[in-house]
Design an enzyme around this catalytic site. Structure first.
Site, PDB file in Angstrom:
ATOM      1  N   GLU A 115       0.837  -1.214   0.000  1.00  0.00           N
ATOM      2  CA  GLU A 115       0.000   0.000   0.000  1.00  0.00           C
ATOM      3  C   GLU A 115       0.869   1.261   0.000  1.00  0.00           C
ATOM      4  O   GLU A 115       0.523   2.265  -0.634  1.00  0.00           O
ATOM      5  CB  GLU A 115      -0.955  -0.045   1.196  1.00  0.00           C
ATOM      6  CG  GLU A 115      -1.967  -1.189   1.040  1.00  0.00           C
ATOM      7  CD  GLU A 115      -2.913  -1.327   2.219  1.00  0.00           C
ATOM      8  OE1 GLU A 115      -2.441  -1.724   3.305  1.00  0.00           O
ATOM      9  OE2 GLU A 115      -4.109  -1.037   2.069  1.00  0.00           O
ATOM     10  N   GLU A 135      -3.839  -9.491   3.200  1.00  0.00           N
ATOM     11  CA  GLU A 135      -4.741  -9.176   4.317  1.00  0.00           C
ATOM     12  C   GLU A 135      -5.869 -10.200   4.460  1.00  0.00           C
ATOM     13  O   GLU A 135      -6.266 -10.551   5.567  1.00  0.00           O
ATOM     14  CB  GLU A 135      -5.355  -7.773   4.142  1.00  0.00           C
ATOM     15  CG  GLU A 135      -4.406  -6.627   4.476  1.00  0.00           C
ATOM     16  CD  GLU A 135      -3.584  -6.156   3.293  1.00  0.00           C
ATOM     17  OE1 GLU A 135      -3.431  -6.923   2.317  1.00  0.00           O
ATOM     18  OE2 GLU A 135      -3.089  -5.013   3.350  1.00  0.00           O
TER      19      GLU A 135
HETATM   20  N1  CO8 Z   1       3.877  -7.793  11.356  1.00  0.00           N
HETATM   21  C1  CO8 Z   1       4.573  -8.176  12.449  1.00  0.00           C
HETATM   22  N2  CO8 Z   1       5.638  -9.021  12.381  1.00  0.00           N
HETATM   23  C2  CO8 Z   1       5.994  -9.509  11.190  1.00  0.00           C
HETATM   24  C3  CO8 Z   1       5.306  -9.165  10.025  1.00  0.00           C
HETATM   25  C4  CO8 Z   1       4.201  -8.244  10.134  1.00  0.00           C
HETATM   26  N3  CO8 Z   1       3.508  -7.829   9.064  1.00  0.00           N
HETATM   27  N4  CO8 Z   1       5.862  -9.811   8.977  1.00  0.00           N
HETATM   28  C5  CO8 Z   1       6.884 -10.531   9.499  1.00  0.00           C
HETATM   29  N5  CO8 Z   1       6.962 -10.356  10.826  1.00  0.00           N
HETATM   30  C6  CO8 Z   1       7.915 -10.947  11.761  1.00  0.00           C
HETATM   31  C7  CO8 Z   1       7.646 -12.430  11.983  1.00  0.00           C
HETATM   32  O1  CO8 Z   1       6.641 -12.609  12.947  1.00  0.00           O
HETATM   33  C8  CO8 Z   1       9.011 -12.910  12.428  1.00  0.00           C
HETATM   34  O2  CO8 Z   1       9.177 -12.566  13.786  1.00  0.00           O
HETATM   35  P1  CO8 Z   1       9.934 -13.612  14.796  1.00  0.00           P
HETATM   36  O3  CO8 Z   1      11.323 -13.717  14.236  1.00  0.00           O
HETATM   37  O4  CO8 Z   1       9.861 -12.909  16.106  1.00  0.00           O
HETATM   38  O5  CO8 Z   1       9.185 -14.890  14.691  1.00  0.00           O
HETATM   39  C9  CO8 Z   1       9.979 -12.060  11.620  1.00  0.00           C
HETATM   40  O6  CO8 Z   1       9.223 -10.922  11.171  1.00  0.00           O
HETATM   41  C10 CO8 Z   1      10.517 -12.769  10.394  1.00  0.00           C
HETATM   42  O7  CO8 Z   1       9.418 -13.266   9.643  1.00  0.00           O
HETATM   43  P2  CO8 Z   1       9.270 -14.828   9.238  1.00  0.00           P
HETATM   44  O8  CO8 Z   1       9.989 -15.701  10.189  1.00  0.00           O
HETATM   45  O9  CO8 Z   1       7.813 -15.060   9.030  1.00  0.00           O
HETATM   46  O10 CO8 Z   1      10.058 -14.809   7.845  1.00  0.00           O
HETATM   47  P3  CO8 Z   1       9.803 -15.769   6.601  1.00  0.00           P
HETATM   48  O11 CO8 Z   1      10.961 -15.542   5.690  1.00  0.00           O
HETATM   49  O12 CO8 Z   1       9.529 -17.154   7.036  1.00  0.00           O
HETATM   50  O13 CO8 Z   1       8.456 -15.193   5.915  1.00  0.00           O
HETATM   51  C11 CO8 Z   1       6.979 -13.469   5.137  1.00  0.00           C
HETATM   52  C12 CO8 Z   1       8.449 -13.892   5.374  1.00  0.00           C
HETATM   53  C13 CO8 Z   1       6.388 -14.321   4.006  1.00  0.00           C
HETATM   54  C14 CO8 Z   1       7.021 -12.004   4.701  1.00  0.00           C
HETATM   55  C15 CO8 Z   1       6.165 -13.658   6.433  1.00  0.00           C
HETATM   56  O14 CO8 Z   1       6.846 -13.028   7.492  1.00  0.00           O
HETATM   57  C16 CO8 Z   1       4.783 -13.075   6.366  1.00  0.00           C
HETATM   58  O15 CO8 Z   1       3.906 -13.670   5.752  1.00  0.00           O
HETATM   59  N6  CO8 Z   1       4.576 -11.928   7.031  1.00  0.00           N
HETATM   60  C17 CO8 Z   1       3.263 -11.307   7.144  1.00  0.00           C
HETATM   61  C18 CO8 Z   1       2.868 -10.598   5.873  1.00  0.00           C
HETATM   62  C19 CO8 Z   1       1.481 -10.036   6.007  1.00  0.00           C
HETATM   63  O16 CO8 Z   1       0.526 -10.712   6.249  1.00  0.00           O
HETATM   64  N7  CO8 Z   1       1.389  -8.711   5.823  1.00  0.00           N
HETATM   65  C20 CO8 Z   1       0.107  -8.002   5.949  1.00  0.00           C
HETATM   66  C21 CO8 Z   1      -0.068  -7.517   7.340  1.00  0.00           C
HETATM   67  S1  CO8 Z   1      -1.637  -6.746   7.614  1.00  0.00           S
HETATM   68  C22 CO8 Z   1      -1.479  -5.220   6.905  1.00  0.00           C
HETATM   69  O17 CO8 Z   1      -0.487  -4.914   6.309  1.00  0.00           O
HETATM   70  C23 CO8 Z   1      -2.612  -4.234   7.045  1.00  0.00           C
HETATM   71  C24 CO8 Z   1      -2.060  -2.819   7.238  1.00  0.00           C
HETATM   72  C25 CO8 Z   1      -3.102  -1.739   7.200  1.00  0.00           C
HETATM   73  C26 CO8 Z   1      -4.241  -1.909   8.167  1.00  0.00           C
HETATM   74  C27 CO8 Z   1      -5.050  -0.665   8.263  1.00  0.00           C
HETATM   75  C28 CO8 Z   1      -6.313  -0.900   9.088  1.00  0.00           C
HETATM   76  C29 CO8 Z   1      -6.354  -0.184  10.409  1.00  0.00           C
END
Ligand code: CO8
Length: 261
Positions: A115, A135
């Site tokens: 976004e 999302e």
């Molecule tokens: N938020 C918080 N923490 C995150 C996020 C996130 N979006 N993405 C990754 N992290 C954290 C993980 O929890 C992890 O933390 P820890 O080491 O403590 O376990 C660390 O970052 C590393 O991530 P991964 O171990 O998951 O790394 P991978 O290489 O296995 O995977 C990915 C990478 C594919 C990017 C995976 O981390 C993932 O799917 N992340 C989430 C992506 C996602 O769903 N994004 C959308 C979030 S919702 C959103 O953006 C809405 C915003 C606007 C809302 C407005 C309304 C009010």
């Protein structure tokens, strides 16, 4: 690496904003959004800065989205609105910035990260970048301007597929769809972006500002109104020192120097 949530620097007319939460793949919580907005304000107000570049810390992610822990900790509509209001304001400020903006996408640009990308002018992707709006997998939908900006930047059926499935796309596909400008090898991302930024920074900042306004507002008008608006804007531009400098330089066969007046 600094503990600051957002790093900011400027050199040779180019401002660089780095979102700096690599442990969460640069996820945006409220504090990071506030730091992002403050950095943007500083660079907007700095007359030396002519182009603003956004990137993420590390080599894995641009921004992996809104911070899911922050979102999940919020109880009640008022708290969600608090977050929504800030992220909407910050992304709209990016979109309406008078200075050209470039996203240097160094990895995942998911959810709020995609976004943010959608609010920038130009997007350059490292070859391992992945763009997506996951999302729906969280029971949400893109609510930081993404649903509305995406349907204005992609054909409707493609925008819906991205939002309904939540599946990310690779860098080549994003360029093919017109969501980004080009893909470069990851190791060359920042040098390519800085070369492009330097090229734009050499142009008239005042003309770029008025052109950006014509494109932003004109795009939301009827064609008849947009043409009239464009005509007034070019009228303003024709009266600037930079326009006379550009035309005189061409006629004198010398490079132009634009000062933004
Ligand atoms: N938020 C918080 N923490 C995150 C996020 C996130 N979006 N993405 C990754 N992290 C954290 C993980 O929890 C992890 O933390 P820890 O080491 O403590 O376990 C660390 O970052 C590393 O991530 P991964 O171990 O998951 O790394 P991978 O290489 O296995 O995977 C990915 C990478 C594919 C990017 C995976 O981390 C993932 O799917 N992340 C989430 C992506 C996602 O769903 N994004 C959308 C979030 S919702 C959103 O953006 C809405 C915003 C606007 C809302 C407005 C309304 C009010």
């Amino acid at each position: 690496m600094s503990d600051d949530l957002v790093l900011m620097e400027s050199k040779a007319g180019i401002g660089l904003i780095t979102i700096n939460r690599p442990k969460t793949l640069n996820a945006l919580n409220l504090q990071t959004l506030a730091a992002l907005e403050a950095a943007l304000t500083t660079l907007e107000q700095d007359r030396e800065v002519r182009v603003i570049v956004f990137t993420g810390a590390g080599d894995k992610a641009f921004v992996a989205g809104g911070d899911i822990e922050d979102l999940n900790s919020r109880q009640g509509l008022a708290h969600y609105q608090g977050f929504a209001e800030v992220i909407h304001r910050v992304f709209r400020r990016v979109e309406t910035c008078d200075k050209p903006t470039i996203a240097a996408v160094n990895g995942y640009a998911l959810g709020g990260g995609a976004e943010l990308l959608l609010a920038t002018d130009i997007r350059i992707l490292a070859d391992h970048a992945r763009i997506g709006l996951p999302e729906i997998l969280l029971g949400l939908f893109p609510g930081a301007g993404g649903s509305q900006r995406l349907i204005r930047q992609l054909p409707l059926c493609l925008a819906k597929q991205l939002m309904f499935t939540g599946h990310p796309i690779g860098a080549e596909r994003a360029v093919q769809l017109g969501l980004a400008n080009m893909v470069v090898p990851a190791a060359e991302l920042m040098s390519e972006v800085m070369a492009l930024a330097a090229d734009i920074a050499a142009k008239s900042p005042l003309t770029l500002k008025l052109m950006k306004r014509a494109l932003l507002h004109g795009g939301e008008m009827t064609l008849a109104n947009a043409l009239a608006y464009e005509q007034s804007m070019i009228g303003l531009v024709l009266d600037t020192r930079d326009a006379h400098e550009g035309c005189s330089a061409f006629l004198a066969k010398r490079p132009a120097t634009f000062v933004g007046e």
